[in-house]
Design an enzyme around this catalytic site. Structure first.
Site, PDB file in Angstrom:
ATOM      1  CE  LYS A  64      -8.341   0.650  -3.338  1.00 55.13           C
ATOM      2  NZ  LYS A  64      -7.476  -0.500  -3.060  1.00 55.13           N
ATOM      3  CG  ASP A  67      -2.140  -0.873   1.051  1.00 53.95           C
ATOM      4  OD1 ASP A  67      -2.346  -1.351  -0.071  1.00 53.95           O
ATOM      5  OD2 ASP A  67      -2.874  -1.082   2.026  1.00 53.95           O
ATOM      6  CG  MET A 107      -9.912   6.463   5.561  1.00 49.96           C
ATOM      7  SD  MET A 107     -10.573   4.929   4.863  1.00 49.96           S
ATOM      8  CE  MET A 107     -11.516   4.283   6.258  1.00 49.96           C
TER       9      MET A 107
END
Length: 500
Positions: free
Chosen positions: A40, A18, A155
Site C-alpha cells: 500500500k 509489502d 504514519m
C-alpha cells in the site's frame, strides 16, 4: 531480517509482500516461487485488506507453503493480527516470525534511542493515522501528554500538524525536542529535528513525505551525539554500479555500507564457452603448459569448472596425469616441473587461492602491459603457454609472448554480452552522482542502454586506463581513475573524491 525469516523465504511456494520490505529481501526466494505484491502506498490504488486475507487463505488451501512478508513487525501496526485471525477462522495453521518494528529501527538509524536512563524510562508507540471509518478517535491525548517518556508516532506525516496541536493543547510542551525520520533504515533516509511546536513547519519546508516516523521526547537531543548513518562517507550519494549481475552485489553491498544509495544497472552478462573445442583441448593438455596466465576471477572459476567436467582438479597444473589422480599409480609426471601461474589483480589471485593454486607472478599494476613486464624473467621460448581469458580481451599479452618465442594458446572461457537494464533502473540512474565502470564492455553497453541519456552531472569513475580509454572514446569525461585497478581501488578513488 531474522535467520528464521530468511529460511522461510527460501522454502516458500508463494510470497505475498509489502512495499516497505528491505532491498534484497526476496533474493533468496526460489526461482519458481510465486511473488505477489500487495503493498500500500499513500494516495495510490492498493489491494484491499480483505482481499489480501482471502488470497492468503486460497494459497494455503491450495497446498502451498506461504510467506506473508511485511516491513517491520507484523503485530505492530502491521495488521498481522487481522490476517492471523482470518487464517485461524479458515482452519489454517500459521507461524508468526517477529520483525524489528519501525519505531525502534528507524529511530536507531536516526541516532535516537527511544529510551535512555537519563531521559526516558518508557516509550509509547502510537498510530498517527487512525482508521478513517472510526466515528471518533481512540487516542487519549491527555494521557499521551502526561506520558513520562518517548512518544513514537507511526504514519503520522499527513496529520502531524493536528497531532502536535492536540498534544500541546493537552499539556505537552511545545518546546520539547521532536524529529521526523523519512524512509527509516532504507536508502534515502532523511531526518529533520525541531520542536513539537515547529516540527510540522520543518517537515513541510524539507518536503518530508511518507513513509515517515515522528519521535517526541528528550531523547531526540541525543541524536547530535549518536547520529551515525549520516556520518558515513557516501551518505546521500547516488552511485550506479554497472558490473555483471552476478558480480554487482559485492560492490553494491560495499557502497551501501559506506552510505551510498546504489542503482544496480548491470551492463554486461557473462556467458561461459566451456563447450568449445579450444577449451576442451586446453583442459586435456593442461599439464603440458609451462606458463598459465589468468586475467580475471571469472576466468579462474570457469577454468576450474572445465577441469571438473573432465574429472580433473588443481593437480593437473603440475602435469599430474588423470590416471595418477584417480589412483592408478602412474609416475610419468614425476619429472615434470609444475607450471608457472601468472595472474592479473588481487581478485584473480584470491580466486586461484580458493582452488588451491598460489599465483607465482602478479604484476603491481593490474593491466596486461604490466604482466608482460613481470614475465620478462620467465623463459617461454619454445614453451607452451596458455592464456585463459574473455573472448573480447586485448591481444597485448599473447602478442608479446609470441614475440619471445612462446607457443601461445589463447582460449576464450567466456564472453561478455550486453545486458538490457530495466527501464525503471535506467530512470533511477538519471539522478546519479557517480557512474562506475569496471571494464570497457560496461562502458560500451551502458552507453547503448542509456540511448544518449547519460546522467547529467554524474561523475565517471573508471577502474583503470583501458576502461578510461573506452569511456573517452564514447565522449565521456573520466573524472576519477583508480590508482589500483581493482574493485577496492575503485572504491578508494570514489571515497577520495567524495571526501570534503
Amino acid at each position: 531480517m531474522t535467520a528464521r525469516s530468511l529460511e522461510l523465504i527460501a522454502s516458500a511456494d508463494a510470497i505475498f509482500h509489502d512495499r516497505l520490505i528491505p532491498p534484497g529481501a526476496l533474493t533468496g526466494a526460489r526461482e519458481d516461487a510465486e511473488l505477489v505484491y500487495v503493498g500500500k502506498a499513500p494516495g495510490k490504488p492498493s489491494v484491499p485488506q480483505e482481499e489480501i486475507s482471502e488470497r492468503l487463505v486460497e494459497a494455503a488451501q491450495a497446498g502451498k507453503s506461504v510467506v506473508r512478508l511485511k516491513g517491520g513487525d507484523p503485530f505492530v501496526f502491521g495488521r498481522g493480527g487481522e490476517e492471523g485471525e482470518g487464517l485461524r477462522e479458515a482452519g489454517i495453521e500459521f507461524e508468526v516470525v517477529p520483525g524489528i518494528t519501525a519505531g525502534v529501527a528507524a529511530s536507531a538509524y536516526a541516532g535516537i534511542p527511544v529510551t535512555h536512563r537519563d531521559d526516558a524510562s518508557a516509550v509509547a508507540f502510537v498510530t498517527g493515522h487512525e482508521d478513517p471509518e472510526k466515528s471518533e478517535t481512540a487516542l487519549d491525548w491527555d494521557a499521551l501528554a502526561r506520558f513520562p517518556g518517548t512518544l513514537v508516532f507511526y504514519m503520522g506525516v499527513k496529520r502531524l500538524d493536528d497531532n502536535a496541536k492536540a498534544l500541546i493543547e493537552a499539556g505537552r510542551s511545545a518546546e520539547e525536542p521532536a524529529a521526523a525520520v523519512e524512509r527509516g533504515t532504507m536508502e534515502g533516509q532523511r531526518t529533520v529535528v525541531a520542536t513539537l511546536g515547529t516540527l510540522a513547519q520543518a517537515v513541510e519546508s524539507e518536503q518530508i513525505g511518507a513513509p515517515a516516523l515522528i519521535v517526541v521526547g528528550e531523547v531526540v537531543r541525543r541524536r547530535e551525539t549518536l547520529a551515525w548513518l549520516e556520518r558515513r562517507p557516501l551518505h546521500g550519494r547516488h552511485v550506479v554500479v554497472t558490473r555483471a549481475r552476478a558480480q554487482a552485489s559485492g560492490l553494491a553491498a560495499t557502497l551501501r555500507n559506506l552510505g551510498a544509495e546504489v542503482v544496480e544497472l548491470p551492463a554486461i552478462r557473462i556467458v561461459p564457452r566451456l563447450e568449445s573445442d579450444d577449451v576442451k583441448r586446453a583442459v586435456e593438455r593442461i599439464g603440458d603448459y609451462t606458463l598459465i596466465c589468468l586475467t580475471s576471477p571469472n576466468g579462474v572459476h570457469l577454468l576450474f569448472d572445465a577441469l571438473r567436467e573432465a574429472d580433473l582438479d588443481a593437480r593437473a597444473f603440475g602435469g599430474t596425469p588423470k590416471q595418477q589422480q584417480v589412483g592408478e599409480g602412474s609416475s610419468s609426471a614425476a619429472g615434470r616441473a609444475r607450471a608457472t601461474v601468472a595472474a592479473i589483480g588481487p581478485g584473480t589471485v584470491r580466486a586461484l587461492s580458493e582452488h588451491g593454486i598460489v599465483a607465482d607472478v602478479v604484476p603491481e599494476r593490474f593491466v596486461a602491459e604490466a604482466l608482460v613486464e613481470a614475465l620478462a624473467s620467465v623463459d617461454v621460448e619454445g614453451k607452451r603457454v596458455l592464456i585463459a581469458r574473455a573472448a573480447e580481451a586485448r591481444d597485448v599479452l599473447p602478442d608479446a609472448l609470441r614475440e619471445r618465442g612462446g607457443e601461445v594458446d589463447v582460449v576464450a572461457l567466456y564472453e561478455t554480452v550486453r545486458e538490457t537494464p530495466a527501464p525503471e533502473a535506467i530512470e533511477a540512474a538519471q539522478s546519479a552522482d557517480y557512474v562506475t565502470f569496471t571494464s570497457s564492455s560496461t562502458v560500451r553497453n551502458l552507453i547503448e542502454a542509456f540511448g544518449g541519456r547519460f546522467p547529467a552531472g554524474a561523475r565517471v569513475v573508471s577502474i583503470g586506463p583501458v576502461t578510461s580509454e573506452a569511456a573517452r572514446g564514447a565522449n565521456l569525461e573520466v573524472h576519477i581513475e583508480a590508482e589500483r585497478h581493482d574493485i577496492g581501488g575503485l572504491v578508494d578513488a570514489l571515497l577520495a573524491d567524495a571526501s570534503p
